[in-house]
Design a protein around this motif. Structure first.
Motif, short mmCIF file in Angstrom:
data_model
loop_
_atom_site.label_atom_id
_atom_site.label_comp_id
_atom_site.label_asym_id
_atom_site.label_seq_id
_atom_site.Cartn_x
_atom_site.Cartn_y
_atom_site.Cartn_z
N GLU A 37 0.68 -1.15 -0.02
CA GLU A 37 0.04 -0.09 0.07
C GLU A 37 0.85 1.10 0.02
OE1 GLU A 37 -4.07 -1.41 2.29
OE2 GLU A 37 -2.57 -0.49 3.47
N LEU A 38 1.12 1.81 -1.20
CA LEU A 38 1.91 2.91 -1.37
C LEU A 38 1.68 4.30 -0.63
CD1 LEU A 38 3.10 2.82 -4.88
CD2 LEU A 38 3.85 1.40 -3.08
N GLN A 39 2.43 4.86 0.14
CA GLN A 39 2.11 5.99 0.85
C GLN A 39 1.88 7.39 0.05
OE1 GLN A 39 1.19 5.75 4.49
NE2 GLN A 39 1.15 3.67 3.33
N PRO A 40 1.45 8.52 0.67
CA PRO A 40 1.15 9.67 0.00
C PRO A 40 2.07 10.14 -0.94
CG PRO A 40 0.06 9.51 1.89
CD PRO A 40 1.06 8.36 1.92
N ILE A 41 2.21 10.62 -1.86
CA ILE A 41 3.05 11.24 -2.72
C ILE A 41 3.58 12.44 -2.54
CG2 ILE A 41 1.58 12.28 -4.62
CD1 ILE A 41 3.35 11.43 -6.75
N GLY A 42 2.77 13.17 -1.78
CA GLY A 42 3.18 14.61 -1.22
C GLY A 42 2.92 15.66 -2.39
N ALA A 43 1.83 15.53 -3.24
CA ALA A 43 1.52 16.59 -4.55
C ALA A 43 0.15 16.80 -4.39
CB ALA A 43 2.18 15.88 -5.56
N ALA A 44 -0.29 18.03 -4.72
CA ALA A 44 -1.65 18.42 -5.02
C ALA A 44 -2.49 17.18 -5.84
CB ALA A 44 -1.88 19.68 -5.45
N PRO A 45 -3.69 16.93 -5.52
CA PRO A 45 -4.49 15.93 -6.20
C PRO A 45 -5.05 16.47 -7.56
CG PRO A 45 -5.83 16.82 -4.49
CD PRO A 45 -4.40 17.41 -4.50
N ASP A 46 -4.27 16.81 -8.52
CA ASP A 46 -4.68 17.25 -9.69
C ASP A 46 -3.42 16.78 -10.80
OD1 ASP A 46 -2.56 19.50 -10.42
OD2 ASP A 46 -3.15 20.26 -8.48
N THR A 47 -4.16 16.47 -11.89
CA THR A 47 -3.19 15.98 -13.06
C THR A 47 -1.86 16.59 -13.17
OG1 THR A 47 -5.27 14.96 -14.13
CG2 THR A 47 -3.11 15.09 -15.58
N PRO A 48 -1.77 17.90 -13.38
CA PRO A 48 -0.29 18.67 -13.72
C PRO A 48 0.60 18.06 -12.36
CG PRO A 48 -2.19 20.18 -14.39
CD PRO A 48 -2.77 19.00 -13.41
N SER A 49 0.02 18.38 -11.11
CA SER A 49 0.86 18.26 -10.03
C SER A 49 1.49 16.75 -9.98
CB SER A 49 0.20 18.66 -8.84
OG SER A 49 -0.20 20.12 -8.76
N LEU A 50 0.57 15.87 -10.27
CA LEU A 50 0.80 14.48 -10.00
C LEU A 50 1.67 13.99 -11.27
CD1 LEU A 50 -2.69 12.90 -9.01
CD2 LEU A 50 -0.52 12.92 -7.64
N LYS A 51 1.36 14.56 -12.37
CA LYS A 51 2.44 14.11 -13.59
C LYS A 51 3.68 14.64 -13.44
CE LYS A 51 2.47 14.54 -18.63
NZ LYS A 51 1.64 15.12 -19.67
N THR A 52 3.80 15.84 -12.52
CA THR A 52 5.41 16.31 -12.28
C THR A 52 5.91 15.26 -11.16
OG1 THR A 52 4.72 18.62 -12.76
CG2 THR A 52 6.50 18.28 -11.60
N ALA A 53 5.33 15.23 -10.29
CA ALA A 53 5.84 14.47 -8.86
C ALA A 53 6.06 12.88 -9.26
CB ALA A 53 4.96 14.71 -7.72
N LEU A 54 5.29 12.16 -10.28
CA LEU A 54 5.05 10.94 -10.03
C LEU A 54 6.58 10.22 -10.59
CD1 LEU A 54 3.41 8.57 -9.57
CD2 LEU A 54 2.71 8.68 -12.04
N PRO A 55 7.33 10.82 -11.67
CA PRO A 55 8.47 10.02 -12.12
C PRO A 55 9.46 9.80 -10.74
CG PRO A 55 7.92 11.70 -13.79
CD PRO A 55 6.97 11.84 -12.66
N ALA A 56 9.77 10.75 -10.11
CA ALA A 56 10.72 11.00 -8.89
C ALA A 56 10.12 9.89 -7.88
CB ALA A 56 11.05 12.22 -8.24
N TYR A 57 8.81 9.90 -7.68
CA TYR A 57 8.24 9.01 -6.72
C TYR A 57 8.43 7.69 -7.07
CZ TYR A 57 4.38 7.00 -3.91
OH TYR A 57 3.65 6.18 -3.01
#
Length: 355
Positions: A37-57
């Motif tokens: 169960e992966l833990q929170p990514i620490g980014a706003a819950p919108d597509t641009p923010s998640l798209k930016t944060a996801l690769p490093a996560y």
């Protein structure tokens, strides 16, 4: 080839749980397939923010899996807590799992929650193609959120995108704290019949009964009932359920971890959560902050002299308990307590299922 497991530990994927897997010996992986169960990514819950944060996560999670899970071993990925307020949960799951697949040699198995099924129709053609790339998929059904009559329709909804022979059902009873095992068996039996007749690759029964915290538990040792294991033992007496597989939340409550918890504002008790047959033997000491040096050592002394202790050679966690019982005065930290308890729990439970 269809995945086959006897035991699925469902892990919060914090440091203690990661290291609990990391220190399993090769033979202790027999029959074990973890759900992470992966833990929170620490980014706003919108597509641009998640798209930016996801690769490093995804890079970070990939490194963690490589350290903790043997190559070619399957890892089942649940992203329900990664960004819980994001509207497109299946899209986020697929993006995460595809990224992990590109970085790992492991078989990555996406976990689709039943509450997401109604959104499958909004997947793009590309996303449907991504979903088809995975050899196997888990459909996680919360029995406390649905009726038995909804099991088959849920499977049918996913079967429009993934053939049933590639779908593994996990029937999750979720929190079973202080529940009566006999009543739970009666309650879950209709779900089991519905799941086993749905035509999927497998059915796994899950649940967790460890308390959210240790507030109200006295110092010294107390036995806490492993209700999910007691349910399993009762159900296994019925030959109709012989094909079932087993899952639990190890030594953690099923509820999600608080995202805004300030570590400085809490004072967890130094404790050992030791799995035995039908119970956890809880050895509880004083609060971590201000506890005298040697508090953990004293608890470990109680454990290693107890009949429930499996012996220092049993697993990594038990070796640590023996070492700490005969060691210095350091009390460890919460994640090391969780590591040792989870490691023992996984080995102990898998052994019980193998015998």
């Amino acid at each position: 080839m269809t995945l086959s497991w006897l035991y699925m530990p469902m892990l919060k994927w914090k440091r203690g749980e990661r290291d609990a897997l990391r220190y399993l010996k090769e033979d202790q992986w027999e029959g074990v397939t973890p759900m992470l169960e992966l833990q929170p990514i620490g980014a706003a819950p919108d597509t641009p923010s998640l798209k930016t944060a996801l690769p490093a996560y995804v890079d970070e999670v990939s490194e963690q899996i490589n350290k903790s899970v043997p190559a070619l071993q399957a890892a089942c990925i649940d992203t329900g807590y990664l960004s819980s307020n994001y509207a497109k949960q299946v899209s986020l799951l697929l993006a995460t799992c595809r990224g992990l697949t590109k970085r790992l040699e492991h078989q990555v198995v996406p976990v689709i929650r039943s509450t997401w099924l109604e959104t499958l129709g909004s997947l793009t053609t590309t996303q449907i193609a991504v979903l088809s790339e995975f050899e196997e998929v888990i459909l996680r059904l919360r029995t406390d959120e649905m009726d038995p009559s909804q099991v088959q329709p849920g499977v049918d909804a996913l079967a429009k995108f993934v053939k049933k022979r590639r779908v593994h059902l996990v029937l999750d009873q979720f929190s079973l704290v202080d529940r009566d095992p006999d009543a739970c068996v009666t309650a879950v039996t209709p779900y089991l019949h519905a799941a086993l007749s749905a035509g999927c690759a497998s059915v796994t029964l899950a649940g967790g009964a460890f308390p959210v915290n240790l507030t109200g538990k006295r110092q010294g040792f107390t036995d806490l009932p492993r209700v999910e294991w007691q349910i399993w033992q009762k159900i296994q007496k019925d030959a109709a359920f012989g094909a079932l597989r087993y899952a639990d939340y190890t030594v953690t409550n099923p509820a999600p971890l608080p995202e805004d918890l300030d570590p400085k504002a809490v004072n967890p008790s130094i404790a050992i959560r030791y799995a035995a047959d039908g119970c956890w033997r809880l050895y509880k000491g004083r609060g971590f902050k201000g506890a005298p040096r040697g508090e953990l050592r004293n608890l470990c002394k109680l454990l290693v002299s107890d009949d429930v202790y499996s012996g220092e050679k049993y697993c990594y966690g038990d070796a640590k308990y023996h070492k700490d019982a005969n060691g210095g005065e350091k009390n460890g930290v919460p994640w090391t307590w969780r590591r040792d308890a989870t490691n023992h729990h996984i080995v102990f439970t898998a052994d019980a299922l193998l015998t």
